[in-house]
Design an enzyme around this catalytic site. Structure first.
Site, PDB file in Angstrom:
ATOM      1  N   ASN A 132       0.842  -1.203   0.000  1.00  0.00           N
ATOM      2  CA  ASN A 132       0.000   0.000   0.000  1.00  0.00           C
ATOM      3  C   ASN A 132       0.872   1.246   0.000  1.00  0.00           C
ATOM      4  OD1 ASN A 132       0.559   0.793   2.835  1.00  0.00           O
ATOM      5  ND2 ASN A 132      -0.402  -1.181   3.229  1.00  0.00           N
ATOM      6  N   PRO A 161      -2.861 -11.782  10.541  1.00  0.00           N
ATOM      7  CA  PRO A 161      -3.214 -11.536  11.947  1.00  0.00           C
ATOM      8  C   PRO A 161      -3.259 -10.042  12.206  1.00  0.00           C
ATOM      9  CG  PRO A 161      -0.944 -12.288  11.744  1.00  0.00           C
ATOM     10  CD  PRO A 161      -1.551 -12.398  10.380  1.00  0.00           C
ATOM     11  N   PHE A 221      -4.023   3.379  15.334  1.00  0.00           N
ATOM     12  CA  PHE A 221      -4.366   4.437  14.384  1.00  0.00           C
ATOM     13  C   PHE A 221      -5.504   3.939  13.508  1.00  0.00           C
ATOM     14  CE2 PHE A 221      -1.330   7.958  14.546  1.00  0.00           C
ATOM     15  CZ  PHE A 221      -0.544   7.486  15.582  1.00  0.00           C
TER      16      PHE A 221
HETATM   17  O1  C5P Z   1      -8.370  -2.418  11.214  1.00  0.00           O
HETATM   18  P1  C5P Z   1      -7.504  -1.337  10.735  1.00  0.00           P
HETATM   19  O2  C5P Z   1      -6.438  -1.780   9.793  1.00  0.00           O
HETATM   20  O3  C5P Z   1      -8.201  -0.123  10.239  1.00  0.00           O
HETATM   21  O4  C5P Z   1      -6.795  -0.845  12.094  1.00  0.00           O
HETATM   22  C1  C5P Z   1      -5.793   0.085  12.101  1.00  0.00           C
HETATM   23  C2  C5P Z   1      -4.934  -0.108  13.320  1.00  0.00           C
HETATM   24  O5  C5P Z   1      -4.663  -1.469  13.557  1.00  0.00           O
HETATM   25  C3  C5P Z   1      -3.590   0.545  13.137  1.00  0.00           C
HETATM   26  O6  C5P Z   1      -3.121   0.929  14.385  1.00  0.00           O
HETATM   27  C4  C5P Z   1      -2.788  -0.601  12.545  1.00  0.00           C
HETATM   28  O7  C5P Z   1      -1.391  -0.387  12.725  1.00  0.00           O
HETATM   29  C5  C5P Z   1      -3.288  -1.787  13.300  1.00  0.00           C
HETATM   30  N1  C5P Z   1      -3.259  -3.066  12.561  1.00  0.00           N
HETATM   31  C6  C5P Z   1      -2.422  -4.062  12.958  1.00  0.00           C
HETATM   32  N2  C5P Z   1      -2.408  -5.253  12.288  1.00  0.00           N
HETATM   33  C7  C5P Z   1      -3.237  -5.457  11.263  1.00  0.00           C
HETATM   34  C8  C5P Z   1      -4.107  -4.460  10.842  1.00  0.00           C
HETATM   35  C9  C5P Z   1      -4.089  -3.249  11.510  1.00  0.00           C
HETATM   36  O8  C5P Z   1      -1.646  -3.867  13.905  1.00  0.00           O
HETATM   37  N3  C5P Z   1      -3.216  -6.621  10.634  1.00  0.00           N
END
Ligand code: C5P
Length: 416
Positions: A223, A319, A337
């Site tokens: 991304n 995960p 975040f």
């Molecule tokens: O669910 P989403 O991706 O929107 O959540 C964002 C938050 O979760 C951020 O703090 C991101 O770094 C963390 N995250 C994570 N592992 C993932 C997906 C998101 O630590 N697989």
């Protein structure tokens, strides 16, 4: 207490140039100190002016050069007491035998020797002279006295001298001197931050940047995350006295000063490193990484060859790193975040609960002026109910400023 990250730009170096051929190197020294962002003022003895003119230093430092003690005009501008108070460091380079002798014996018969007695700032001397004069018993005796008085002596280097002799007595190169000054202020700043900073004594782990999920040995899914927010936070946490480890996905950013960096590629590697860092001890975990939600189920061993019009790649869920860490027994203070394009606050508040976070900072990435690749950001911060803190709006500002405000928010929540 908020902390000044730009330690250098606020520091004043009073550079004293005394009589010796090494005075020409001091011109370059002014440049190097200015390059680091120090404010520089120059004092010259009469001896120094036989080698190089005040005008040279005026042009390089951007300030009038101070040469006289009993000059009403100079005293009306910036008097010697004011100058002595202005200095955060008095650096004498080159320091002649005569100057060392004056300092050692407390004479005050010219501007520099008077400043030496009048300043509370640390004093550094970089002696430069003929090797025989350096070795002379009187010079060594004077140096010994200065060391006992708390003066820091930057030892001269050995080598061929302007007079044709070979031996100890050369002034170290300007680059080396400027570097030493910079290091000194960083160390001082660090010592203060470690004692009094908002995150003094805390160990912080931050995930940052994108992850890269391999399709085959040459292709991947990723991304647009640049890692800027996570790197700015690492810097701000370090400046607030924390020990910081940054687990970074593939980004093209320099490691912030004082921060330990672990590079990873995939989400699985990022999780692995995060769990490992937890073992080393972690008080605050900040997840800024844009972790890929899915990875390729079966990574091809060899490059996939172009064939039909369509290619199916099956993906499986990665995960959730931050949620996994939040479930561990040794659970740190958890910061997440949320980058959303709609219903920003609603989704963020949901994630705060679902991922068992203490704090979540969310921003609206549908706005083109902030977020991902931008240098600026605007955020709303929510805290878990147990901290009983109201939501906080952080107005659009540089990612460095936002990072500083997030550090303040974390510090507040830690005591609630
Ligand atoms: O669910 P989403 O991706 O929107 O959540 C964002 C938050 O979760 C951020 O703090 C991101 O770094 C963390 N995250 C994570 N592992 C993932 C997906 C998101 O630590 N697989």
């Amino acid at each position: 207490m908020s902390f000044d990250v730009s330690v250098i730009s606020s520091k004043n170096i009073l550079l004293a140039v005394t009589g010796g051929i090494a005075a020409y190197k001091s011109a370059i020294l002014v440049r190097r100190l200015k390059d680091y962002g120090f404010n520089v003022r120059v004092v010259m003895t009469h001896g120094a002016q036989a080698f190089i003119t005040p005008l040279t230093f005026q042009a390089l430092s951007g300030n009038v050069v101070h040469t006289e003690l009993l000059n009403p005009e100079a005293e009306a501008g910036m008097g010697h007491i004011e100058l002595a108070r202005w200095a955060d460091l008095l650096l004498v380079a080159p320091a002649s035998c005569d100057t060392l002798a004056k300092f050692a014996h407390g004479l005050a018969d010219d501007l520099l020797s008077t400043l030496y007695l009048a300043t509370k700032a640390p004093v550094w001397v970089a002696p430069a002279m003929n090797q025989q004069m350096w070795a002379a018993k009187a010079t060594q005796r004077n140096l010994q006295m200065l060391v006992e008085d708390g003066v820091h002596v930057i030892m001269p280097a050995a080598g061929s001298q302007a007079c044709g002799d070979v031996g100890l007595g050369r002034m170290p190169e300007p680059e080396f001197l400027a570097e030493q000054v910079k290091l000194y202020f960083h160390q001082t700043q660090r010592a203060i931050a470690e004692k009094f900073g908002l995150l003094a004594g805390k160990r912080v782990v931050i995930t940052a940047g994108p992850t890269r999920e391999a399709i085959d040995p040459v292709r991947y899914i990723s991304n647009h995350s640049t890692g800027k927010m996570g790197f700015a936070l690492a810097s701000a946490c370090y400046a607030a006295g924390a020990k910081v480890t940054l687990i970074a996905g593939p980004v093209s950013l320099d490691t912030p000063n004082g921060v330990e960096r672990v590079n990873v590629h995939s989400a699985l590697e990022m999780l692995d490193q995060s769990l490992q860092q937890l073992e080393y001890g972690c008080d605050i975990f900040i997840a800024t990484a844009a972790v890929a939600d899915y990875r390729v189920a079966q990574v091809a061993e060899h490059k996939i060859k172009k064939s039909g019009d369509e290619l199916d790649v099956s993906l499986i869920k990665n995960p959730d790193i931050v949620a996994t860490i939040a479930q561990q027994q040794k659970r740190p203070f958890m910061v997440g975040f949320a980058a959303e394009t709609r219903n920003v606050e609603e989704y963020a508040a949901g994630k705060l609960v679902a991922k068992k976070l203490d704090m979540i900072a969310c921003n609206d990435v549908s706005r083109s002026d902030i977020g991902f690749a931008s240098d600026e950001n605007a955020m709303t911060v929510f805290f878990a109910q147990k901290h009983a803190l109201p939501k906080r709006d952080l107005a659009k500002a540089s990612k460095q400023e936002i990072a500083q405000q997030l550090v303040e928010a974390i510090a507040d929540a830690l005591v609630h």
